[in-house]
Design an enzyme around this catalytic site. Structure first.
Site, PDB file in Angstrom:
ATOM      1  N   ASN A   1     -77.925 -72.726 -14.899  1.00  0.00           N
ATOM      2  CA  ASN A   1     -78.600 -72.781 -16.155  1.00  0.00           C
ATOM      3  C   ASN A   1     -79.611 -71.499 -16.304  1.00  0.00           C
ATOM      4  O   ASN A   1     -79.835 -71.299 -17.451  1.00  0.00           O
ATOM      5  CB  ASN A   1     -78.916 -74.002 -16.623  1.00  0.00           C
TER       6      ASN A   1
ATOM      7  N   THR B   1     -72.316 -98.627 -29.335  1.00  0.00           N
ATOM      8  CA  THR B   1     -71.514 -98.295 -30.614  1.00  0.00           C
ATOM      9  C   THR B   1     -71.246 -96.946 -30.574  1.00  0.00           C
ATOM     10  O   THR B   1     -72.423 -96.012 -30.402  1.00  0.00           O
ATOM     11  CB  THR B   1     -72.306 -98.703 -31.914  1.00  0.00           C
TER      12      THR B   1
ATOM     13  N   GLN C   1     -73.240 -76.015 -18.691  1.00  0.00           N
ATOM     14  CA  GLN C   1     -73.212 -74.399 -19.181  1.00  0.00           C
ATOM     15  C   GLN C   1     -71.984 -73.450 -18.838  1.00  0.00           C
ATOM     16  O   GLN C   1     -71.834 -72.196 -19.104  1.00  0.00           O
ATOM     17  CB  GLN C   1     -74.401 -73.508 -18.297  1.00  0.00           C
TER      18      GLN C   1
ATOM     19  N   CYS D   1     -85.137 -77.903 -20.482  1.00  0.00           N
ATOM     20  CA  CYS D   1     -85.333 -79.363 -19.903  1.00  0.00           C
ATOM     21  C   CYS D   1     -86.387 -79.613 -18.930  1.00  0.00           C
ATOM     22  O   CYS D   1     -86.854 -80.485 -18.630  1.00  0.00           O
ATOM     23  CB  CYS D   1     -83.941 -79.924 -19.467  1.00  0.00           C
TER      24      CYS D   1
ATOM     25  N   HIS E   1     -74.167 -79.898 -27.689  1.00  0.00           N
ATOM     26  CA  HIS E   1     -74.866 -78.837 -28.445  1.00  0.00           C
ATOM     27  C   HIS E   1     -75.165 -77.560 -27.885  1.00  0.00           C
ATOM     28  O   HIS E   1     -75.950 -76.463 -28.213  1.00  0.00           O
ATOM     29  CB  HIS E   1     -76.569 -79.496 -28.521  1.00  0.00           C
TER      30      HIS E   1
ATOM     31  N   GLY F   1     -75.360 -84.308 -21.801  1.00  0.00           N
ATOM     32  CA  GLY F   1     -75.285 -83.868 -20.504  1.00  0.00           C
ATOM     33  C   GLY F   1     -76.067 -84.620 -19.557  1.00  0.00           C
ATOM     34  O   GLY F   1     -75.443 -84.922 -18.312  1.00  0.00           O
ATOM     35  N   THR F   2     -77.279 -85.266 -19.896  1.00  0.00           N
ATOM     36  CA  THR F   2     -78.002 -85.687 -18.938  1.00  0.00           C
ATOM     37  C   THR F   2     -77.461 -87.094 -18.664  1.00  0.00           C
ATOM     38  O   THR F   2     -77.452 -87.575 -17.518  1.00  0.00           O
ATOM     39  CB  THR F   2     -79.456 -85.969 -19.519  1.00  0.00           C
TER      40      THR F   2
ATOM     41  N   SER G   1     -71.514 -80.911 -22.593  1.00  0.00           N
ATOM     42  CA  SER G   1     -72.523 -81.488 -23.815  1.00  0.00           C
ATOM     43  C   SER G   1     -72.082 -80.719 -24.921  1.00  0.00           C
ATOM     44  O   SER G   1     -71.658 -79.566 -24.994  1.00  0.00           O
ATOM     45  CB  SER G   1     -73.945 -81.092 -23.361  1.00  0.00           C
TER      46      SER G   1
END
Length: 396
Positions: A151, A238, A180, A338, A202, A71-72, A200
């Site tokens: 969030n 990659t 979120q 975060c 995770h 996400g970042t 994202s």
């Protein structure tokens, strides 16, 4: 000891099916997708399939999906990439005061580089006012970025209304941080009115280190990395094959179960919220209150996320309560994971006008569909006992 994980907005446990798929990629399909031999072609096919799964979930074209590290990076790529690309058309940017640090800090960096940024505030429930957005738009506004779901408090922002305002300016792009929201609530069909959107892995029971950015066809953004030209020259490097395939599998699971998982989490959240507010004195809800607003729990018009609950326990300190709960096997957060290592009070609760006591005693509970009502009841019973104990010392 019983374990109750209530920090699913920080990260989630990887699903067994996702982990097995990633293991297969690492041990069998380990070719570089840029290679011309059979191993490379096998890997390239897996990437293509994952891209198609994500595009289908969003209702967009596979060619509009770009893989990132999370996400970042997606937020940085969208915001900086668009600002640099559009600079010849204007210098004004708009975002909100309640964004994730990966958005807010990116805008602050752009301010240092000469851009002018307007930060929209939020009301007491964590909502951004589209009327204020309308007033802030200028002929030289080139980008607006608004998060889908906050969030820390779970407010769902009026994305469709915002998109309608924004696109009255033909040169203004609209970016949405949906980290979120994706896999938790239905998004705007076909992402209508949205030019870029970040997700994202995770946060939806997939792996860490992988995310994606939707960029609408014909929208041009500048890449942040130079290199091999992967991802249509937008994101060189990659490809993270296990992460990409794991993300695709997690998206499949999340969207096959979206409706049922949403209902489970909403029911769990209601039980947790109702019991805390009714059985523990001096507690304050931070965020939308669907019950107070008169919406039924099954309504599709609910403007609060099903998985995030933020409550202040007055007369306590959030960090003390967090570690006390941890000693009972209960894992929560005091806010965004975060920003938990940054000094100062929550910028989200501050923007909502919360008092210092409310901010200092705030706890974020974030749910998953894999919790039970027994987990919720256990958490409430521990809270009732430990909050009373902490108050004896803090209020002296």
């Amino acid at each position: 000891m019983r374990e109750v994980y209530l920090d699913n907005s920080a990260t989630t446990k990887v699903l067994d099916r996702v982990a097995q798929t990633m293991y297969d990629v690492m041990t069998k399909y380990y070719g570089n997708p840029s290679s011309l031999h059979r191993k490379g072609i096998e890997a390239e096919k897996l990437i293509r399939k994952a891209r198609e799964i994500i595009a289908q979930a969003l209702g967009v074209k596979p060619g509009e999906i770009y893989f990132t590290s999370g996400g970042t990076e997606s937020n940085n790529l969208a915001i900086k990439g668009a600002a640099y690309s559009m600079r010849r058309l204007g210098n004004h940017l708009i975002t909100t005061a309640i964004e994730h640090p990966s958005v807010l800090d990116t805008f602050k960096q752009l301010e240092k580089e000469g851009f002018c940024v307007t930060y929209l505030s939020a009301d007491g429930e964590g909502f951004v006012d589209t009327g204020a957005l309308q007033k802030a738009l200028r002929p030289d506004t080139i980008l607006v970025s608004i998060m889908y779901v906050n969030n820390e408090v779970g407010s769902i922002q009026p994305i469709e209304e915002a998109a309608a305002c924004i696109h009255q300016n033909k040169n203004t792009l609209f970016h949405v941080d949906a980290v979120q929201a994706f896999g938790k609530i239905p998004l705007v069909p076909g992402l209508k009115g949205i030019d870029m959107l970040s997700i994202s892995g995770h946060k939806i029971y997939g792996p860490k280190g992988i995310g994606a950015l939707f960029v609408k066809e014909k929208v041009r953004i500048n890449p942040l990395f130079n290199g091999g030209g992967q991802e249509q020259n937008i994101r060189s490097g990659t490809e993270n094959m296990p992460g990409i395939v794991g993300l695709g599998t997690a998206v499949e699971e999340a969207f096959e179960n979206l409706s049922s998982w949403r209902k489970i989490m909403r029911d769990l959240k209601k039980r947790l919220k109702d019991r805390i507010l009714q059985e523990i004195p001096d507690t304050v809800l931070n965020g939308p209150d669907t019950d107070m607003n008169g919406s039924g729990s099954s309504s599709d018009t609910i403007n609060e996320a099903p998985h995030i609950l933020n409550i202040s326990f007055l007369g306590t300190r959030g960090e003390i309560l967090l570690h006390t709960l941890e000693s009972h096997g209960i894992y929560v957060s005091t806010g965004s994971a975060c920003s938990s290592h940054k000094e100062g009070r929550s910028h989200v609760l501050s923007a909502m006008g919360k008092s210092p006591e409310e901010i200092d005693g705030a706890i974020r509970f974030s749910l998953s569909p894999f919790l039970s009502m027994e987990d919720i009841d256990y958490t409430v019973e521990v809270l009732k006992k430990e909050v009373a104990e902490i108050r004896k010392f803090v209020r002296r």
